[in-house]
Write a protein that holds these residues in place. Structure first.
Motif, mmCIF file in Angstrom:
data_model
loop_
_atom_site.group_PDB
_atom_site.id
_atom_site.type_symbol
_atom_site.label_atom_id
_atom_site.label_comp_id
_atom_site.label_asym_id
_atom_site.label_seq_id
_atom_site.Cartn_x
_atom_site.Cartn_y
_atom_site.Cartn_z
ATOM 1 N N ALA A 35 51.059 46.670 37.127
ATOM 2 C CA ALA A 35 49.795 47.080 37.392
ATOM 3 C C ALA A 35 48.466 46.135 37.025
ATOM 4 C CB ALA A 35 49.439 48.574 36.811
ATOM 5 N N LYS A 36 48.932 45.654 35.617
ATOM 6 C CA LYS A 36 47.790 44.575 35.535
ATOM 7 C C LYS A 36 47.688 43.630 36.446
ATOM 8 C CE LYS A 36 49.249 44.877 30.556
ATOM 9 N NZ LYS A 36 49.871 44.382 29.535
ATOM 10 N N ARG A 37 48.417 43.192 37.169
ATOM 11 C CA ARG A 37 48.302 42.252 38.435
ATOM 12 C C ARG A 37 47.618 42.711 39.682
ATOM 13 N NH1 ARG A 37 53.080 40.946 39.612
ATOM 14 N NH2 ARG A 37 54.170 42.216 38.007
ATOM 15 N N THR A 38 47.026 43.643 39.523
ATOM 16 C CA THR A 38 46.426 44.515 40.740
ATOM 17 C C THR A 38 45.393 43.912 41.465
ATOM 18 O OG1 THR A 38 46.086 46.517 41.884
ATOM 19 C CG2 THR A 38 45.089 46.196 39.644
ATOM 20 N N VAL A 39 45.121 43.879 42.736
ATOM 21 C CA VAL A 39 43.806 43.709 43.244
ATOM 22 C C VAL A 39 42.938 44.905 43.616
ATOM 23 C CG1 VAL A 39 44.496 41.249 43.988
ATOM 24 C CG2 VAL A 39 45.035 43.132 45.507
ATOM 25 N N VAL A 40 43.698 45.976 43.358
ATOM 26 C CA VAL A 40 43.140 47.192 44.009
ATOM 27 C C VAL A 40 42.750 48.059 42.519
ATOM 28 C CG1 VAL A 40 43.746 49.378 45.035
ATOM 29 C CG2 VAL A 40 44.436 47.391 46.129
ATOM 30 N N PRO A 41 41.614 48.676 42.501
ATOM 31 C CA PRO A 41 41.581 49.450 41.187
ATOM 32 C C PRO A 41 42.552 50.593 41.105
ATOM 33 C CG PRO A 41 39.497 49.258 42.218
ATOM 34 C CD PRO A 41 40.650 48.533 43.202
ATOM 35 N N LEU A 42 43.295 50.776 39.938
ATOM 36 C CA LEU A 42 44.262 51.913 39.905
ATOM 37 C C LEU A 42 44.121 52.675 38.581
ATOM 38 C CD1 LEU A 42 47.711 49.546 40.458
ATOM 39 C CD2 LEU A 42 46.498 51.124 42.213
ATOM 40 N N MET A 70 38.461 43.872 45.239
ATOM 41 C CA MET A 70 37.432 42.972 45.284
ATOM 42 C C MET A 70 37.636 41.829 46.455
ATOM 43 S SD MET A 70 37.251 42.306 41.119
ATOM 44 C CE MET A 70 36.612 40.507 41.333
ATOM 45 N N THR A 71 38.922 41.916 47.068
ATOM 46 C CA THR A 71 39.196 40.859 47.977
ATOM 47 C C THR A 71 38.128 41.025 49.456
ATOM 48 O OG1 THR A 71 40.955 42.624 48.699
ATOM 49 C CG2 THR A 71 41.678 40.359 47.525
ATOM 50 N N ALA A 72 38.116 39.791 49.974
ATOM 51 C CA ALA A 72 37.171 40.040 51.232
ATOM 52 C C ALA A 72 37.898 40.638 52.403
ATOM 53 C CB ALA A 72 36.610 38.420 51.432
ATOM 54 N N SER A 73 37.004 41.169 53.348
ATOM 55 C CA SER A 73 37.525 41.177 54.745
ATOM 56 C C SER A 73 38.061 40.179 55.488
ATOM 57 C CB SER A 73 36.177 41.614 55.607
ATOM 58 O OG SER A 73 36.796 42.002 56.696
ATOM 59 N N LEU A 118 47.872 48.428 48.858
ATOM 60 C CA LEU A 118 48.757 48.924 47.876
ATOM 61 C C LEU A 118 50.011 49.081 48.474
ATOM 62 C CD1 LEU A 118 49.344 49.725 44.771
ATOM 63 C CD2 LEU A 118 48.411 52.012 45.771
ATOM 64 N N ALA A 119 50.063 49.567 49.845
ATOM 65 C CA ALA A 119 51.206 49.874 50.633
ATOM 66 C C ALA A 119 51.865 48.785 50.623
ATOM 67 C CB ALA A 119 50.949 50.599 51.911
ATOM 68 N N SER A 120 51.288 47.538 50.948
ATOM 69 C CA SER A 120 52.020 46.365 51.395
ATOM 70 C C SER A 120 52.523 45.614 49.910
ATOM 71 C CB SER A 120 51.104 45.295 52.194
ATOM 72 O OG SER A 120 50.514 46.012 53.332
ATOM 73 N N ARG A 121 52.136 45.863 48.724
ATOM 74 C CA ARG A 121 52.385 44.952 47.577
ATOM 75 C C ARG A 121 53.859 45.434 47.316
ATOM 76 N NH1 ARG A 121 49.771 45.566 41.637
ATOM 77 N NH2 ARG A 121 51.028 44.046 40.900
ATOM 78 N N PRO A 180 40.770 45.093 39.093
ATOM 79 C CA PRO A 180 41.139 43.712 39.646
ATOM 80 C C PRO A 180 40.434 42.784 38.744
ATOM 81 C CG PRO A 180 40.574 45.313 41.183
ATOM 82 C CD PRO A 180 40.082 45.803 40.029
ATOM 83 N N ARG A 181 41.324 41.593 38.487
ATOM 84 C CA ARG A 181 40.951 40.710 37.614
ATOM 85 C C ARG A 181 40.492 39.435 38.373
ATOM 86 N NH1 ARG A 181 45.129 39.258 33.029
ATOM 87 N NH2 ARG A 181 46.416 39.577 34.649
ATOM 88 N N GLU A 182 39.722 38.762 38.205
ATOM 89 C CA GLU A 182 39.329 37.722 38.981
ATOM 90 C C GLU A 182 40.544 36.660 39.197
ATOM 91 O OE1 GLU A 182 35.639 35.540 38.031
ATOM 92 O OE2 GLU A 182 34.424 37.090 37.970
ATOM 93 N N VAL A 183 41.386 36.239 38.420
ATOM 94 C CA VAL A 183 42.299 35.444 38.450
ATOM 95 C C VAL A 183 43.376 35.994 39.376
ATOM 96 C CG1 VAL A 183 43.536 36.403 36.425
ATOM 97 C CG2 VAL A 183 44.080 34.084 37.369
ATOM 98 N N GLU A 184 43.543 37.300 39.414
ATOM 99 C CA GLU A 184 44.453 37.742 40.438
ATOM 100 C C GLU A 184 43.925 37.926 41.846
ATOM 101 O OE1 GLU A 184 47.592 38.516 39.499
ATOM 102 O OE2 GLU A 184 47.273 38.500 37.436
#
Length: 213
Positions: A29-36, A54-57, A66-69, A187-191
């Motif tokens: 969960a810490k490595r998410t790019v989606v708010p969880l 935070m990811t761009a279109s 999340l489904a694809s992760r 989401p963290r900027e590094v992730e």
């Protein structure tokens, strides 16, 4: 002259139920790019998408991301439930023979779909991972042959048939934060940077192989 207020943004409809080590799930969960929001239940740990990434279109669909992760074996098995592009999508992260993600895709007025390129999961696999009696498979088959439901209703019905917790969180993800021992992960900027680099590398490779213009 009256001004109309902007319409509210629909929350993402998506969650995972993970049955593995809670320490491994927390690391995932810490490595998410989606708010969880992640919270333990009796037999599962639920991870609910609660906001936009935070990811761009075109990689800005929280439910699809999340489904694809992937889910590590140590954090699984896992079952995911998502509404994506007007369809009900169930993901299966099993063990043993299944190394990748299995998919169940259902669309109103049509029923079950067979999207090319996806490894499809069967009702028996869902029943096994949910630890239900084998007889539940027949109930699930009958349910998935229904074509007149809405995607959210279908997802909640599948969860109820499998006696899984959290169906209400699909419609009201904001409730996840009030669950006992719930923890939010943003989401963290590094992730986000790692994800965008990986996407760029994938696109570059596909172009080199002639798969993209």
């Amino acid at each position: 002259m009256t001004s109309s207020s902007p319409s509210a943004v629909e929350p993402p409809r998506g969650l995972l139920l993970l049955g593995g080590s809670r320490a491994e799930i927390a690391d995932w969960a810490k490595r998410t790019v989606v708010p969880l929001v992640v919270a333990p239940t009796d037999a599962w740990t639920v991870a609910v998408a609660t906001g936009e990434p935070m990811t761009a279109s075109p990689y800005d669909d929280a439910a699809l991301l999340l489904a694809s992760r992937p889910v590590p074996i140590t954090a699984g098995p896992a079952l995911g439930f998502f509404e994506i592009d007007g369809r009900a999508v169930v993901t299966v992260h099993g063990s043993g023979r299944r190394r990748g993600t299995g998919w169940v895709v259902w669309e109103p007025e049509i029923g079950l779909l067979r999207p090319p390129g996806l490894d499809l999961a069967g009702p028996a696999e869902l029943v096994r991972i949910a630890a239900c009696a084998p007889s539940v498979r027949d109930e699930l088959v009958d349910l998935l042959h229904e074509t007149r439901s809405r995607p959210l209703t279908m997802l909640q019905a599948v969860m109820a048939t499998l006696s899984l917790p959290g169906a209400r969180l699909l419609a009201e993800p904001e409730r996840a934060g009030s669950m006992p021992s719930a923890k939010a992960h943003g989401p963290r900027e590094v992730e986000v940077g790692r994800f965008e680099d990986a996407v760029a590398d994938s696109v570059r490779l596909r172009r080199e192989l002639g798969a993209l213009p």
